[in-house]
Write a protein that holds these residues in place. Structure first.
Motif, PDB file in Angstrom:
ATOM      1  N   TRP A  60       0.960  -0.988  -0.337  1.00 53.76           N
ATOM      2  CA  TRP A  60      -0.058  -0.085   0.270  1.00 53.76           C
ATOM      3  C   TRP A  60       0.430   0.994  -0.170  1.00 53.76           C
ATOM      4  CZ3 TRP A  60      -0.612   2.807   4.685  1.00 53.76           C
ATOM      5  CH2 TRP A  60      -0.875   4.010   4.170  1.00 53.76           C
ATOM      6  N   ALA A  61       1.938   1.160   1.481  1.00 48.13           N
ATOM      7  CA  ALA A  61       2.772   2.684   0.859  1.00 48.13           C
ATOM      8  C   ALA A  61       3.317   2.935  -0.223  1.00 48.13           C
ATOM      9  CB  ALA A  61       3.161   2.279   2.022  1.00 48.13           C
ATOM     10  N   GLU A  62       3.798   1.583  -0.858  1.00 48.32           N
ATOM     11  CA  GLU A  62       4.885   1.550  -2.414  1.00 48.32           C
ATOM     12  C   GLU A  62       3.259   2.459  -3.670  1.00 48.32           C
ATOM     13  OE1 GLU A  62       6.038  -1.514  -5.660  1.00 48.32           O
ATOM     14  OE2 GLU A  62       7.087  -1.974  -3.459  1.00 48.32           O
ATOM     15  N   LEU A  63       2.389   2.207  -3.503  1.00 48.69           N
ATOM     16  CA  LEU A  63       1.932   2.163  -3.886  1.00 48.69           C
ATOM     17  C   LEU A  63       1.524   3.754  -4.053  1.00 48.69           C
ATOM     18  CD1 LEU A  63      -1.060  -1.132  -4.800  1.00 48.69           C
ATOM     19  CD2 LEU A  63       0.490  -0.611  -6.245  1.00 48.69           C
ATOM     20  N   THR A  64       0.965   4.115  -2.794  1.00 51.70           N
ATOM     21  CA  THR A  64       0.215   5.378  -3.279  1.00 51.70           C
ATOM     22  C   THR A  64       1.384   6.686  -2.522  1.00 51.70           C
ATOM     23  OG1 THR A  64       0.372   5.070  -0.671  1.00 51.70           O
ATOM     24  CG2 THR A  64      -2.009   4.521  -2.125  1.00 51.70           C
ATOM     25  N   ALA A  65       2.708   6.297  -1.696  1.00 55.90           N
ATOM     26  CA  ALA A  65       3.269   7.815  -1.808  1.00 55.90           C
ATOM     27  C   ALA A  65       4.810   7.879  -2.526  1.00 55.90           C
ATOM     28  CB  ALA A  65       3.914   7.353  -0.500  1.00 55.90           C
ATOM     29  N   VAL A  66       5.385   8.811  -3.057  1.00 55.41           N
ATOM     30  CA  VAL A  66       6.714   9.245  -2.722  1.00 55.41           C
ATOM     31  C   VAL A  66       7.709   8.504  -1.381  1.00 55.41           C
ATOM     32  CG1 VAL A  66       8.179  10.561  -3.726  1.00 55.41           C
ATOM     33  CG2 VAL A  66       5.671  10.927  -4.404  1.00 55.41           C
ATOM     34  N   CYS A  67       8.784   7.834  -1.861  1.00 53.16           N
ATOM     35  CA  CYS A  67       9.925   7.486  -0.893  1.00 53.16           C
ATOM     36  C   CYS A  67      10.899   8.850  -0.692  1.00 53.16           C
ATOM     37  CB  CYS A  67      10.669   6.276  -1.168  1.00 53.16           C
ATOM     38  SG  CYS A  67      11.438   5.945   0.223  1.00 53.16           S
ATOM     39  N   PRO A  68      10.442   9.382   0.750  1.00 53.80           N
ATOM     40  CA  PRO A  68      11.413  10.719   0.929  1.00 53.80           C
ATOM     41  C   PRO A  68      12.759  10.410   0.998  1.00 53.80           C
ATOM     42  CG  PRO A  68       9.853  10.274   1.937  1.00 53.80           C
ATOM     43  CD  PRO A  68       9.721   9.274   1.808  1.00 53.80           C
ATOM     44  N   HIS A  69      12.790   9.298   1.289  1.00 51.52           N
ATOM     45  CA  HIS A  69      14.289   8.126   1.658  1.00 51.52           C
ATOM     46  C   HIS A  69      14.916   7.810   0.339  1.00 51.52           C
ATOM     47  CE1 HIS A  69      17.701   6.104   3.998  1.00 51.52           C
ATOM     48  NE2 HIS A  69      17.961   5.733   3.032  1.00 51.52           N
ATOM     49  N   CYS A  70      14.529   7.393  -0.797  1.00 49.93           N
ATOM     50  CA  CYS A  70      15.399   6.786  -1.646  1.00 49.93           C
ATOM     51  C   CYS A  70      15.236   7.521  -3.018  1.00 49.93           C
ATOM     52  CB  CYS A  70      14.929   5.998  -2.883  1.00 49.93           C
ATOM     53  SG  CYS A  70      13.955   4.936  -2.366  1.00 49.93           S
ATOM     54  N   GLN A  71      13.826   8.855  -3.310  1.00 46.65           N
ATOM     55  CA  GLN A  71      13.006   9.374  -4.110  1.00 46.65           C
ATOM     56  C   GLN A  71      12.857   9.209  -5.035  1.00 46.65           C
ATOM     57  OE1 GLN A  71      12.767  13.345  -3.824  1.00 46.65           O
ATOM     58  NE2 GLN A  71      13.630  12.890  -1.878  1.00 46.65           N
TER      59      GLN A  71
END
Length: 102
Positions: A60-71
């Motif tokens: 779910w996190a992968e589908l909905t959000a941008v990762c601030p750590h690895c951009q």
């Protein structure tokens, strides 16, 4: 204006009307195979769980959000030095997804 009692609810409203459910239930669970909006279950005996599996939360996190750590953009797996993380996302991506859902 005509009121139709059996009109389907728009998906945008349906997701927010499910009180008390984790937003990760909006995606299918890769661990137990539970469909979207259905509770996770134990694969061995079929018992339903109150909380989603960690694999479902990371999907779910992968589908909905941008990762601030690895951009990386939504839908792209997190990586460390170009190597994709298997079935995991960075902790900051979870926070970003929860802020987006709120």
């Amino acid at each position: 204006m005509t009121i139709r009692p059996n009109a389907p609810m728009p998906i945008e409203l349906r997701h927010f009307m499910r009180a008390g459910q984790h937003p990760a239930r909006s995606v299918a669970c890769p661990h137990c195979g539970a469909a979207a909006h259905r509770p996770c279950r134990v694969p061995a005996n079929g018992q339903t769980l109150k909380k989603p599996h960690p694999q479902r939360k990371s999907a779910w996190a992968e589908l909905t959000a941008v990762c601030p750590h690895c951009q990386v953009a939504p839908g792209t797996p997190c990586h460390t030095d170009g190597i994709p993380l298997p079935d995991l996302v960075h902790a900051r991506r979870y926070l970003e997804a929860e802020e987006t859902a709120a």
